[in-house]
Design a protein around this motif. Sequence first.
Motif, short mmCIF file in Angstrom:
data_model
loop_
_atom_site.label_atom_id
_atom_site.label_comp_id
_atom_site.label_asym_id
_atom_site.label_seq_id
_atom_site.Cartn_x
_atom_site.Cartn_y
_atom_site.Cartn_z
N ASN A 5 32.79 57.06 -22.82
CA ASN A 5 31.60 56.38 -22.28
C ASN A 5 32.02 55.38 -21.21
O ASN A 5 31.52 55.38 -20.07
N LEU A 6 32.96 54.51 -21.58
CA LEU A 6 33.44 53.47 -20.68
C LEU A 6 34.02 54.05 -19.40
O LEU A 6 33.66 53.65 -18.28
N LEU A 7 34.92 55.03 -19.56
CA LEU A 7 35.59 55.60 -18.39
C LEU A 7 34.62 56.37 -17.49
O LEU A 7 34.72 56.30 -16.26
N GLU B 89 29.57 56.33 -32.10
CA GLU B 89 28.15 56.15 -31.80
C GLU B 89 27.90 55.71 -30.36
O GLU B 89 26.94 56.17 -29.73
N TRP B 90 28.74 54.84 -29.83
CA TRP B 90 28.52 54.41 -28.45
C TRP B 90 28.75 55.58 -27.49
O TRP B 90 28.19 55.62 -26.39
N GLY B 91 29.55 56.54 -27.92
CA GLY B 91 29.76 57.72 -27.11
C GLY B 91 28.65 58.75 -27.27
O GLY B 91 27.97 59.10 -26.32
N TRP B 92 28.42 59.21 -28.51
CA TRP B 92 27.47 60.30 -28.72
C TRP B 92 26.03 59.86 -28.57
O TRP B 92 25.25 60.48 -27.83
N ARG B 93 25.62 58.82 -29.28
CA ARG B 93 24.23 58.37 -29.20
C ARG B 93 23.99 57.40 -28.05
O ARG B 93 22.89 57.33 -27.51
#
Length: 297
Positions: free
Chosen positions: A61-63, A150-154
Amino acid sequence: MNKKLTIKRVIIFCIISFLPFWIVVPVLNSCYGGMVYTVEEAAAAVYVLGVLGMFIPAIANLLTRLITKEGFGNSYLGLNLKGNGKYYVAAILVKPMEAALAMLLICKVFIKDVAFGELFVREDFSPMLALTFMQIAAAVILFFPAFGEEWGWRGYLGPKLKELLGMPASIIVGGVIWGLWHAPLTIAGHNFGTDYTFYPWLGIGSMCVMCILFNAFLTWLTERTNSIYPASFCHMVNNSLQVEFFIAMFVSERGQEALNGNPDYHVISVFLLYLSVLAITGIVAFVALIKKKREVQ
């Protein structure tokens, strides 16, 4: 909406999310001379891989945001407690109720001739209840690994798929992607071992179904609160209590005797039965999300 840019971001996110497991797990399998999750000597490596691996989607997510210069608007990082208390409560309590129902169902199907109370080492259930509450509290406090997923998928993939496909399809496609992300671990024996019929395809398919159902409930929590924390708490409670409940049921000598005498028993057969319980909350959440979409329209 810039559809091409959104597709580009989804692709970058998925590549970053998938590559570590798809590289590291085969390397570990080679190093230990077998499927790493079935090799006792690899226990430490397995634990580290499991914990660190949960942070990969958050890193993706961050990258992806940095690479595509997206910024951090609508990143779901606020607690948003006001008016959302019931969703936080649901995030913490629904999974223990699912696990308890699954235990009763599994007992009914696989251990028919044994009374439920005989499965436990202690006849007094109070120590188990105390341990359960402690486990729930610990999962909520130590939610960081689940936050990584969760911060990635959702918090990233889900909203992007919703932009491209709409809510119903995004739940299904997002769940399949999440399930396939687990595939190297499933192939290595993490979820079900390696000694079952139709290995590894049945295991991979079962994980995809589970991830679709769980994705619906976690997305419902995230959409209702505009926050990733309820889903993170729920994810961690789920991971913690699944292990505790099933160990509590199966470690007793009586439980082991009954299970070993049942030719239909296998870890994956128990998991498939568990999916029928997970389907209840998954389908309810899925319908609620579709209903909300129609109301907005």
